[in-house]
Enzyme design. Structure first.
Site, PDB file in Angstrom:
ATOM      1  N   ASN A   1      78.419  14.815 -19.837  1.00  0.00           N
ATOM      2  CA  ASN A   1      77.980  15.904 -18.959  1.00  0.00           C
ATOM      3  C   ASN A   1      76.474  16.074 -19.179  1.00  0.00           C
ATOM      4  O   ASN A   1      76.045  16.697 -20.151  1.00  0.00           O
ATOM      5  CB  ASN A   1      78.731  17.189 -19.312  1.00  0.00           C
TER       6      ASN A   1
ATOM      7  N   ARG B   1      80.198  13.598 -15.431  1.00  0.00           N
ATOM      8  CA  ARG B   1      80.429  14.777 -14.598  1.00  0.00           C
ATOM      9  C   ARG B   1      79.274  14.896 -13.595  1.00  0.00           C
ATOM     10  O   ARG B   1      78.115  14.797 -13.973  1.00  0.00           O
ATOM     11  CB  ARG B   1      80.465  16.024 -15.466  1.00  0.00           C
TER      12      ARG B   1
ATOM     13  N   HIS C   1      83.079  23.662 -10.184  1.00  0.00           N
ATOM     14  CA  HIS C   1      84.058  23.755 -11.290  1.00  0.00           C
ATOM     15  C   HIS C   1      85.397  23.112 -10.928  1.00  0.00           C
ATOM     16  O   HIS C   1      86.430  23.444 -11.536  1.00  0.00           O
ATOM     17  CB  HIS C   1      84.346  25.229 -11.671  1.00  0.00           C
TER      18      HIS C   1
ATOM     19  N   ARG D   1      73.305  34.595 -12.120  1.00  0.00           N
ATOM     20  CA  ARG D   1      73.369  34.412 -10.654  1.00  0.00           C
ATOM     21  C   ARG D   1      73.990  35.622  -9.964  1.00  0.00           C
ATOM     22  O   ARG D   1      74.907  36.233 -10.513  1.00  0.00           O
ATOM     23  CB  ARG D   1      74.195  33.168 -10.326  1.00  0.00           C
TER      24      ARG D   1
ATOM     25  N   GLU E   1      87.434  19.913 -19.129  1.00  0.00           N
ATOM     26  CA  GLU E   1      86.924  19.041 -18.060  1.00  0.00           C
ATOM     27  C   GLU E   1      86.775  17.607 -18.546  1.00  0.00           C
ATOM     28  O   GLU E   1      86.983  16.664 -17.806  1.00  0.00           O
ATOM     29  CB  GLU E   1      85.572  19.578 -17.572  1.00  0.00           C
TER      30      GLU E   1
END
Ligand code: AMP
Length: 406
Positions: free
Chosen positions: A17, A98, A187, A244, A389
């Site tokens: 990642n 990823r 996601h 955010r 993940e």
């Protein structure tokens, strides 16, 4: 070399990642899904970079210059042989990367070849924060291990099963067609992992998964497939997050531009990096700091926590309607897995409408572990599931190897 065990061939695969200043990695022995090592090359671009490797219950951490991703990858690969995790790098059969944004091009993972590279490059405007970093990570591994196949696993791919009424925005249609403006979500690899667990381990048909961390998104899942998700064109959309905004009336942009004299790009940056918990409280983007401030009576931390919980509660409510009910609500990621305080705020907002009976003791105990946090009489089961993940990426690599697709 491949080793045969119980009818299956065992392979080592690396899940990567790569972010703009960090490169996380996990080496798996498949199909056992045994983690041989994991770690991160952090503060890439700095003289005081940090390299971490965890293996065999040990952790090694070094501070040293890591000026670019290539150096980060060199450190990872050197560490694998230095600490005896592999005898030779030839043992690694695939590297899975990823990738956040796959746009309209990728509804599944893809072999990371020149075409995939070009498409990810073209998608940079839709993911300015990550796309180029993913490519740097891929190129650095490719340079170090040119003969090892690589695959790209896209966060958006899981959401490609949404229907147009779930992903279209009501803007002039020419913009949708010409510029591919629509909801892509993010996601997805995590939601896919949680969907698999929900179906397999809990027999759930209608799942609402809440991936709540520094970035947060929710997903409505029917029969293992995504039907709706909260993030939008980019990971800025949806619920409130660490830095955010999540969804807002789009006129906030125009109004603030008029009030402050800042241009769209500056405001976009503020909405991405200086809003959410950080912006509302002026304290931190980390919910651990926010919770401390709440306990000290900080008014802004209290109201920010309520806004955060309310946005998630509202989304769960709308997904309950979208799915025609729900069998399972899953909490996952940094906050979802570790923060009973925030889970309680959310659950208290929805419990009456959805007939939830919460096991508050279990909620307190569930920190970083899989645990049911509702009582048996609850109309919907609520569970905490740590996401993974990387294992999804490793499974993808393994399936491609055994099927001869790389
Ligand atoms: P993630 O992006 O999934 O790694 O989540 C990271 C975020 O999870 C951090 O920024 C914190 O806001 C939150 N987090 C992690 N651990 C805890 C904890 N023990 N209590 C509360 N929040 C936590």
């Amino acid at each position: 070399m491949r080793i045969k065990k119980e009818g299956n061939y065992m392979y080592k695969v690396m899940a990567v990642n790569a972010g703009s200043s960090s490169l996380k990695y996990k080496l798996f022995e498949m199909p056992e899904e045994k983690v041989l090592c994991s770690g991160v090359a952090d503060r890439i671009g700095h003289e005081d970079g940090i390299f971490v490797i965890k293996y065999d219950g040990k952790k090694v951490e070094e501070t040293l210059p890591i000026l670019d991703h290539t150096r980060g990858v060199e450190l990872v690969l050197q560490a694998l042989t230095k600490y005896g995790i592999v005898k030779s790098l030839d043992e690694i059969k695939c590297v899975g990367h990823r990738v956040v944004q796959g746009g309209k091009y990728f509804s599944h993972s893809a072999e990371f070849d020149a075409d995939t590279e070009d498409k990810i490059d073209m998608l940079t405007p839709l993911d300015p924060l990550h796309a180029q970093a993913h490519l740097l990570g891929y190129r650095a591994f490719k340079a170090a291990m040119p003969n090892v196949p690589a695959i790209a696993v896209f966060d958006t791919a899981f959401h490609q099963t949404m229907e147009p009424e779930d992903y279209l925005y009501p803007i002039p249609f020419e913009y949708t067609e010409k510029y591919d403006v629509r909801r892509y979500g993010a996601h997805g690899t995590s939601h896919n992992y949680l969907a698999n667990k929900g179906v397999k381990d809990y027999g759930a048909k209608r799942i609402i998964s809440c991936h709540i961390g520094s970035g947060s998104s929710l997903c409505a899942i029917a029969d293992g497939k995504c039907v709706a998700t909260s993030m939008g064109l980019t990971p800025l959309g949806g619920v409130m997050m660490g830095t955010r905004t999540g969804d807002m009336d789009p006129s906030v942009m125009d109004y603030l531009a008029t009030c402050t004299g800042k241009d769209v790009h500056e405001l976009y940056n503020i909405f991405n990096k200086k809003s959410g918990f950080l912006g509302m409280t002026g304290i931190s983007n980390d919910t651990r700091d926010i919770e401390d401030a709440v306990h000290k009576g900080n008014e802004r931390a209290i109201v920010a926590s309520k806004v955060f919980a309310r946005r998630i509660a509202d989304t769960i409510g709308s997904y309950f309607v979208r799915l025609g009910g729900a069998d399972l609500i899953i909490f996952s990621a940094g906050i979802g897995e570790n923060a009973p305080y925030f889970r309680k705020l959310i659950l208290d907002d929805i419990k009456e409408a959805l007939g939830l009976v919460i096991d508050y003791e279990a909620n307190e105990k569930a920190r970083g572990i899989e645990m049911v946090i509702s009582k048996p009489e609850s109309k919907i089961k609520v569970v905490v599931i740590p996401t993974d993940e990387e294992v999804m990426i490793a499974r993808d690599c393994y399936t491609r190897i055994v099927n001869g697709r790389i």
